[in-house]
Design a protein around this motif. Structure first.
Motif, PDB file in Angstrom:
ATOM      1  N   ARG A 151       0.833  -1.212   0.000  1.00  0.00           N
ATOM      2  CA  ARG A 151       0.000   0.000   0.000  1.00  0.00           C
ATOM      3  C   ARG A 151       0.862   1.254   0.000  1.00  0.00           C
ATOM      4  N   SER A 152       1.847   1.304   0.881  1.00  0.00           N
ATOM      5  CA  SER A 152       2.667   2.517   0.995  1.00  0.00           C
ATOM      6  C   SER A 152       3.535   2.761  -0.238  1.00  0.00           C
ATOM      7  N   GLN A 153       3.960   1.689  -0.903  1.00  0.00           N
ATOM      8  CA  GLN A 153       4.804   1.830  -2.094  1.00  0.00           C
ATOM      9  C   GLN A 153       4.020   1.698  -3.394  1.00  0.00           C
ATOM     10  N   ARG A 154       2.694   1.573  -3.269  1.00  0.00           N
ATOM     11  CA  ARG A 154       1.794   1.433  -4.422  1.00  0.00           C
ATOM     12  C   ARG A 154       2.224   0.285  -5.337  1.00  0.00           C
ATOM     13  N   LEU A 155       2.463  -0.865  -4.720  1.00  0.00           N
ATOM     14  CA  LEU A 155       2.868  -2.058  -5.451  1.00  0.00           C
ATOM     15  C   LEU A 155       1.672  -2.971  -5.675  1.00  0.00           C
ATOM     16  N   THR A 156       1.632  -3.620  -6.819  1.00  0.00           N
ATOM     17  CA  THR A 156       0.562  -4.576  -7.090  1.00  0.00           C
ATOM     18  C   THR A 156       0.980  -5.998  -6.754  1.00  0.00           C
ATOM     19  N   MET A 157       2.291  -6.222  -6.625  1.00  0.00           N
ATOM     20  CA  MET A 157       2.782  -7.554  -6.280  1.00  0.00           C
ATOM     21  C   MET A 157       4.180  -7.475  -5.684  1.00  0.00           C
ATOM     22  N   LEU A 158       4.521  -8.519  -4.961  1.00  0.00           N
ATOM     23  CA  LEU A 158       5.857  -8.660  -4.373  1.00  0.00           C
ATOM     24  C   LEU A 158       6.403 -10.040  -4.717  1.00  0.00           C
ATOM     25  N   PRO A 159       7.620 -10.104  -5.268  1.00  0.00           N
ATOM     26  CA  PRO A 159       8.225 -11.418  -5.480  1.00  0.00           C
ATOM     27  C   PRO A 159       8.630 -12.034  -4.140  1.00  0.00           C
TER      28      PRO A 159
END
Length: 162
Positions: A127-135
């Motif tokens: 949410r804070s980094q506006r990411l849609t996914m994390l490896p």
């Protein structure tokens, strides 16, 4: 387990006793089961998608693009022969039409998380980094999969509802 506990089990007749020296944190970082209030189900590893595409550095972009699109993804992780993450092909690399090697097109060393990371912390980061996914990788760098934000938020809501 401690060397003393391993020795005791061995003395009691257990035939397969292992002394896991690396410790509890490393155990969990490999996505192995943990219990308690913050059990495996509250961790990233339980919610990571394992069907994310991977390719090798010597692969050709034209072939990789076709395979990734056919699988319905917009990213591909570049791994070595052991599955260790070397880089990532994002939307821009996959949208092009040049036929270069994956190594020429990849972004090096993407940021990753471990399967043992608490789901709530992963959601906060996305949410804070506006990411849609994390490896997600094990502590030895091997690709486990990808945690998608929508999946993580849904799972977190279910956990918090219990």
């Amino acid at each position: 387990m401690s060397p003393r506990a391993a020795s005791r089990l061995d003395g009691l007749g257990f035939t397969q006793v292992f002394d896991y020296v690396a410790g509890k944190a490393d155990w969990a970082s490999f996505g192995l089961p943990i219990e308690g209030e913050h059990h495996s189900g509250t961790r990233v590893g339980a919610h990571a998608r394992t069907d994310v595409p991977a390719c090798g550095p010597a692969d050709r972009m034209q072939e990789v693009r076709e395979r990734v699109r056919a699988a319905g993804w917009n990213t591909c992780f570049v791994t070595d022969e052991r599955g260790v993450v070397l880089g990532r092909l994002g939307r821009a690399a996959l949208a092009g039409d040049d036929d270069v090697s994956v190594e020429e097109a990849m972004t090096l060393g993407p940021s990753t998380v471990r399967p043992s990371l608490e789901l709530i912390k992963a959601v906060e980061r996305m949410r804070s980094q506006r990411l849609t996914m994390l490896p997600v990788t094990r502590s030895d760098g091997v690709l486990v999969g990808v945690l998608r934000r929508e999946d993580a938020e849904r799972a977190l809501a279910a956990i918090e509802a219990t």
